[in-house]
Scaffold this motif. Sequence first.
Motif, PDB file in Angstrom:
ATOM      1  N   GLY A  45     -13.954   9.925   9.513  1.00 44.61           N
ATOM      2  CA  GLY A  45     -14.698  10.047  10.770  1.00 44.61           C
ATOM      3  C   GLY A  45     -14.700   8.776  11.598  1.00 44.61           C
ATOM      4  O   GLY A  45     -15.099   8.799  12.764  1.00 44.61           O
ATOM      5  N   ARG A 103     -20.128   6.326  19.893  1.00 42.03           N
ATOM      6  CA  ARG A 103     -18.935   5.533  20.229  1.00 42.03           C
ATOM      7  C   ARG A 103     -19.354   4.112  20.583  1.00 42.03           C
ATOM      8  O   ARG A 103     -20.307   3.896  21.323  1.00 42.03           O
ATOM      9  CB  ARG A 103     -18.178   6.147  21.401  1.00 42.03           C
ATOM     10  CG  ARG A 103     -16.930   5.324  21.742  1.00 42.03           C
ATOM     11  CD  ARG A 103     -16.088   5.956  22.816  1.00 42.03           C
ATOM     12  NE  ARG A 103     -15.482   7.200  22.362  1.00 42.03           N
ATOM     13  CZ  ARG A 103     -14.654   7.922  23.112  1.00 42.03           C
ATOM     14  NH1 ARG A 103     -14.341   7.518  24.328  1.00 42.03           N
ATOM     15  NH2 ARG A 103     -14.144   9.037  22.646  1.00 42.03           N
ATOM     16  N   ASP A 137     -14.674   5.189  17.464  1.00 40.51           N
ATOM     17  CA  ASP A 137     -15.411   6.459  17.393  1.00 40.51           C
ATOM     18  C   ASP A 137     -16.018   6.647  16.014  1.00 40.51           C
ATOM     19  O   ASP A 137     -15.352   6.384  15.004  1.00 40.51           O
ATOM     20  CB  ASP A 137     -14.424   7.623  17.608  1.00 40.51           C
ATOM     21  CG  ASP A 137     -14.512   8.162  19.014  1.00 40.51           C
ATOM     22  OD1 ASP A 137     -15.523   7.885  19.682  1.00 40.51           O
ATOM     23  OD2 ASP A 137     -13.568   8.853  19.423  1.00 40.51           O
ATOM     24  N   ASN A 175     -23.054   9.405  14.380  1.00 36.50           N
ATOM     25  CA  ASN A 175     -22.241   9.912  15.490  1.00 36.50           C
ATOM     26  C   ASN A 175     -22.449   9.020  16.712  1.00 36.50           C
ATOM     27  O   ASN A 175     -23.598   8.774  17.118  1.00 36.50           O
ATOM     28  CB  ASN A 175     -22.645  11.352  15.845  1.00 36.50           C
ATOM     29  CG  ASN A 175     -21.987  12.361  14.924  1.00 36.50           C
ATOM     30  OD1 ASN A 175     -20.781  12.615  15.010  1.00 36.50           O
ATOM     31  ND2 ASN A 175     -22.776  12.925  14.011  1.00 36.50           N
ATOM     32  N   THR A 193     -17.510   9.830  14.138  1.00 35.17           N
ATOM     33  CA  THR A 193     -17.737  11.270  14.241  1.00 35.17           C
ATOM     34  C   THR A 193     -18.106  11.840  12.875  1.00 35.17           C
ATOM     35  O   THR A 193     -17.290  11.845  11.949  1.00 35.17           O
ATOM     36  CB  THR A 193     -16.458  11.979  14.770  1.00 35.17           C
ATOM     37  OG1 THR A 193     -16.051  11.334  15.985  1.00 35.17           O
ATOM     38  CG2 THR A 193     -16.716  13.446  15.038  1.00 35.17           C
ATOM     39  N   ASP A 194     -19.357  12.265  12.745  1.00 39.16           N
ATOM     40  CA  ASP A 194     -19.860  12.800  11.471  1.00 39.16           C
ATOM     41  C   ASP A 194     -19.502  11.882  10.298  1.00 39.16           C
ATOM     42  O   ASP A 194     -19.015  12.329   9.254  1.00 39.16           O
ATOM     43  CB  ASP A 194     -19.306  14.214  11.225  1.00 39.16           C
ATOM     44  CG  ASP A 194     -19.815  15.202  12.266  1.00 39.16           C
ATOM     45  OD1 ASP A 194     -20.945  15.005  12.769  1.00 39.16           O
ATOM     46  OD2 ASP A 194     -19.074  16.156  12.589  1.00 39.16           O
TER      47      ASP A 194
END
Length: 323
Positions: free
Chosen positions: A216, A166, A240, A164, A242-243
Amino acid sequence: MDFRYDARTQELREKLSAFLDECVYPAEPVHAEQVAAAGDPWARPPVLAELKAEARRRGLWNLFLPDPRYGAGLTNLQYAPLAELTGRSPHLAPEAINCAAPDTGNMELLAEFGSEAQRERWLKPLLDGEIRSAFCMTEPEVASSDATNIATRIVRDGDSYVINGRKWWSSGAMDPRCEVFIVMGKTDPGADRHRHRHRHRHRQQSMILVPRDTPGVTVRRGMTVYGYTDAPYGGHAEIDFTDVRVPAENLVGAEGAGFAIAQARLGPGASTTACGWSAWPSGPWSCCAGGRWTGWRSAGRSPSRAWSGSGSPSPGSASSRPG
Ligand SMILES: Cc1cc2nc3c(=O)[nH]c(=O)nc-3n(C[C@H](O)[C@H](O)[C@H](O)COP(=O)(O)OP(=O)(O)OC[C@H]3O[C@@H](n4cnc5c(N)ncnc54)[C@H](O)[C@@H]3O)c2cc1C
């Protein structure tokens, strides 16, 4: 120190100069036309594939890689003058001979620290010039020039790691052929030598391989440098994570080795990239006596595409990179 070229360097310089004169410089206007005609700003035109095939046929391939199992086995002293020559056509020549950043550093990283399976899956197609890669270290939320600040989390969960965070300024990631990201993040944010004798702050980070198509992963946008996107040369992406779940075997080296690997990657990679840029005074910028930018070549080599008249380089054109 003796900086004279040895016999191998001299021979490669002659071969590379001939390749530039006979193939790369004449391909520049073709490349510009194909870029202009393409609907996709990030598409790499067919003339590049032709140049790559010709470079390979001439034995001018993977010259940057010091490990003779995978590349030319040159020292930095031997490779630097070659990188300087490719800097005369910075957007075609390095990629034509498969010596373009950021793949160069990424290939070195995989050759030096990758497992056998990682080398087979990712290093091989990179060495063959079939795919491209990005290095995702810098983050918008932290001062990334000190990489101990990197905050992306890489958390072990059974046979996987979950990522997780950025990233931004990931060069090359806008290229549709960029299939793998090398992501740096923290596996052990608590490591701190003041509190734990053997868990130094520089052991917090790890590197992990993330295929671009992993759920993700979102490539949000291409960034600009002074207004230039660096299209179609791979650009610099904000991404990004994400998970994002990848198999545990995607970790490069050991947990906590990320900082050391980053140091090893950036040393030679940055120096040889700088050698390429050092050629700008003799290449693209040599015609900057004031005037309008119409192409890469110096006035002497290709008068029709020299800097001629008044005005400034046009943003977004194939020849718009400011340096
Ligand atoms: C064209 C381009 C391509 C790039 N490609 C990549 C890439 O492929 N992959 C990648 O991961 N990154 C890439 N980067 C990012 C680059 O590595 C970072 O921008 C650089 O490391 C600086 O980090 P930062 O932007 O977070 O700046 P910061 O660390 O925020 O620094 C900003 C300024 O503050 C100063 N500063 C920072 N900390 C302190 C302090 N404690 N005390 C005093 N002064 C301080 C710095 O010296 C600097 O002047 C690229 C950047 C550019 C412009």
